[in-house]
Design a protein around this motif. Sequence first.
Motif, PDB file in Angstrom:
ATOM      1  N   ASN A 142       0.772  -1.387  -0.123  1.00  0.00           N
ATOM      2  CA  ASN A 142       0.061  -0.009  -0.190  1.00  0.00           C
ATOM      3  C   ASN A 142       0.887   1.345  -0.102  1.00  0.00           C
ATOM      4  O   ASN A 142       0.532   2.305  -0.606  1.00  0.00           O
ATOM      5  CB  ASN A 142      -0.743  -0.006   1.254  1.00  0.00           C
ATOM      6  N   ALA A 143       1.960   1.252   0.689  1.00  0.00           N
ATOM      7  CA  ALA A 143       2.851   2.190   0.847  1.00  0.00           C
ATOM      8  C   ALA A 143       3.529   2.546  -0.496  1.00  0.00           C
ATOM      9  O   ALA A 143       3.409   3.715  -1.093  1.00  0.00           O
ATOM     10  CB  ALA A 143       3.840   2.289   1.730  1.00  0.00           C
ATOM     11  N   LYS A 144       3.851   1.620  -1.267  1.00  0.00           N
ATOM     12  CA  LYS A 144       4.359   1.616  -2.638  1.00  0.00           C
ATOM     13  C   LYS A 144       3.350   2.286  -3.622  1.00  0.00           C
ATOM     14  O   LYS A 144       3.854   2.951  -4.542  1.00  0.00           O
ATOM     15  CB  LYS A 144       5.006   0.276  -3.110  1.00  0.00           C
ATOM     16  N   ARG A 145       2.149   1.744  -3.359  1.00  0.00           N
ATOM     17  CA  ARG A 145       1.096   2.147  -4.196  1.00  0.00           C
ATOM     18  C   ARG A 145       0.814   3.641  -4.287  1.00  0.00           C
ATOM     19  O   ARG A 145       0.495   4.523  -4.987  1.00  0.00           O
ATOM     20  CB  ARG A 145      -0.259   1.340  -4.091  1.00  0.00           C
ATOM     21  N   LYS A 146       0.938   4.214  -2.854  1.00  0.00           N
ATOM     22  CA  LYS A 146       0.500   5.419  -2.405  1.00  0.00           C
ATOM     23  C   LYS A 146       1.694   6.512  -3.380  1.00  0.00           C
ATOM     24  O   LYS A 146       1.392   7.630  -3.724  1.00  0.00           O
ATOM     25  CB  LYS A 146       0.729   5.906  -1.083  1.00  0.00           C
ATOM     26  N   LEU A 147       2.872   6.036  -3.160  1.00  0.00           N
ATOM     27  CA  LEU A 147       4.035   6.756  -3.722  1.00  0.00           C
ATOM     28  C   LEU A 147       4.073   6.957  -5.167  1.00  0.00           C
ATOM     29  O   LEU A 147       4.442   8.082  -5.615  1.00  0.00           O
ATOM     30  CB  LEU A 147       5.400   6.169  -3.044  1.00  0.00           C
ATOM     31  N   GLN A 148       3.470   5.723  -5.909  1.00  0.00           N
ATOM     32  CA  GLN A 148       3.299   5.821  -7.323  1.00  0.00           C
ATOM     33  C   GLN A 148       2.352   6.758  -7.783  1.00  0.00           C
ATOM     34  O   GLN A 148       2.278   7.352  -8.840  1.00  0.00           O
ATOM     35  CB  GLN A 148       3.139   4.459  -7.796  1.00  0.00           C
ATOM     36  N   ALA A 149       1.024   6.505  -6.946  1.00  0.00           N
ATOM     37  CA  ALA A 149       0.066   7.387  -7.404  1.00  0.00           C
ATOM     38  C   ALA A 149       0.204   8.963  -7.157  1.00  0.00           C
ATOM     39  O   ALA A 149      -0.378  10.004  -8.049  1.00  0.00           O
ATOM     40  CB  ALA A 149      -1.038   6.874  -6.682  1.00  0.00           C
ATOM     41  N   LYS A 150       0.806   9.466  -6.058  1.00  0.00           N
ATOM     42  CA  LYS A 150       1.215  10.682  -5.832  1.00  0.00           C
ATOM     43  C   LYS A 150       2.165  11.415  -6.976  1.00  0.00           C
ATOM     44  O   LYS A 150       3.155  10.740  -7.396  1.00  0.00           O
ATOM     45  CB  LYS A 150       1.962  11.026  -4.431  1.00  0.00           C
ATOM     46  N   PRO A 151       1.668  12.451  -7.759  1.00  0.00           N
ATOM     47  CA  PRO A 151       2.673  12.839  -8.738  1.00  0.00           C
ATOM     48  C   PRO A 151       3.983  13.492  -8.157  1.00  0.00           C
ATOM     49  O   PRO A 151       3.860  13.870  -6.815  1.00  0.00           O
ATOM     50  CB  PRO A 151       1.954  14.203  -9.168  1.00  0.00           C
ATOM     51  N   ALA A 152       5.018  13.436  -8.773  1.00  0.00           N
ATOM     52  CA  ALA A 152       6.460  13.689  -8.135  1.00  0.00           C
ATOM     53  C   ALA A 152       6.353  15.474  -8.080  1.00  0.00           C
ATOM     54  O   ALA A 152       5.561  15.893  -8.675  1.00  0.00           O
ATOM     55  CB  ALA A 152       7.486  13.598  -9.321  1.00  0.00           C
ATOM     56  N   PRO A 153       6.908  15.772  -7.017  1.00  0.00           N
ATOM     57  CA  PRO A 153       6.897  17.173  -6.637  1.00  0.00           C
ATOM     58  C   PRO A 153       7.697  17.969  -7.869  1.00  0.00           C
ATOM     59  O   PRO A 153       8.683  17.634  -8.469  1.00  0.00           O
ATOM     60  CB  PRO A 153       7.681  17.595  -5.503  1.00  0.00           C
ATOM     61  N   ARG A 154       7.004  19.140  -8.160  1.00  0.00           N
ATOM     62  CA  ARG A 154       7.580  19.929  -9.401  1.00  0.00           C
ATOM     63  C   ARG A 154       8.777  20.600  -9.027  1.00  0.00           C
ATOM     64  O   ARG A 154       8.911  21.124  -8.015  1.00  0.00           O
ATOM     65  CB  ARG A 154       6.530  21.031  -9.719  1.00  0.00           C
ATOM     66  N   LYS A 155       9.761  20.426  -9.834  1.00  0.00           N
ATOM     67  CA  LYS A 155      11.164  21.079  -9.638  1.00  0.00           C
ATOM     68  C   LYS A 155      11.140  22.367 -10.139  1.00  0.00           C
ATOM     69  O   LYS A 155      10.339  22.524 -11.399  1.00  0.00           O
ATOM     70  CB  LYS A 155      12.083  20.368 -10.047  1.00  0.00           C
ATOM     71  N   GLY A 156      11.643  23.511  -9.750  1.00  0.00           N
ATOM     72  CA  GLY A 156      11.763  24.626 -10.370  1.00  0.00           C
ATOM     73  C   GLY A 156      12.616  24.508 -11.642  1.00  0.00           C
ATOM     74  O   GLY A 156      13.477  24.014 -11.747  1.00  0.00           O
ATOM     75  N   VAL A 157      11.860  25.284 -12.781  1.00  0.00           N
ATOM     76  CA  VAL A 157      12.530  25.175 -14.061  1.00  0.00           C
ATOM     77  C   VAL A 157      13.521  26.635 -14.160  1.00  0.00           C
ATOM     78  O   VAL A 157      12.958  27.609 -14.004  1.00  0.00           O
ATOM     79  CB  VAL A 157      11.361  25.449 -15.044  1.00  0.00           C
ATOM     80  N   ILE A 158      14.509  26.258 -14.570  1.00  0.00           N
ATOM     81  CA  ILE A 158      15.673  27.518 -14.533  1.00  0.00           C
ATOM     82  C   ILE A 158      15.790  27.849 -16.382  1.00  0.00           C
ATOM     83  O   ILE A 158      16.324  26.852 -16.654  1.00  0.00           O
ATOM     84  CB  ILE A 158      17.086  27.207 -13.982  1.00  0.00           C
ATOM     85  N   THR A 159      15.700  28.911 -16.706  1.00  0.00           N
ATOM     86  CA  THR A 159      15.950  29.146 -17.949  1.00  0.00           C
ATOM     87  C   THR A 159      17.217  30.046 -17.986  1.00  0.00           C
ATOM     88  O   THR A 159      17.684  30.721 -17.241  1.00  0.00           O
ATOM     89  CB  THR A 159      14.899  29.991 -18.434  1.00  0.00           C
ATOM     90  N   VAL A 160      17.771  29.598 -19.115  1.00  0.00           N
ATOM     91  CA  VAL A 160      19.314  30.323 -19.260  1.00  0.00           C
ATOM     92  C   VAL A 160      19.326  30.727 -20.847  1.00  0.00           C
ATOM     93  O   VAL A 160      18.788  29.898 -21.627  1.00  0.00           O
ATOM     94  CB  VAL A 160      20.269  29.359 -18.947  1.00  0.00           C
TER      95      VAL A 160
END
Length: 93
Positions: A69-87
């Motif tokens: 169940n813990a693994k399922r929860k981790l997979q169902a939750k979207p990954a946290p958005r990382k900040g986009v750095i434009t160069v």
Amino acid sequence: MYKQLLVLLLAFLILLEPASAVAEPIISAATTEASVEARPIPRPNYKRYKGRKKHRKPGFFKRWKARRNAKRKLQAKPAPRKGVITVDPPTRN
């Protein structure tokens, strides 16, 4: 050889009269039955202590289910958005 001896021994045991070997006087059996019936059987009036269940480690299958169940929860939750750095693209001199 051993099988023949075993068969002879079993045949000898079958031919013995078990009633004479285990005979008991009838009087003693009656007295023991009467004494057994007269005695009350003690019954406990308490429940056996089975320990503290909160602090026990859960069994294999419960741990396995919790891990799934813990693994399922981790997979169902979207990954946290990382900040986009434009160069800006590199410039040549």
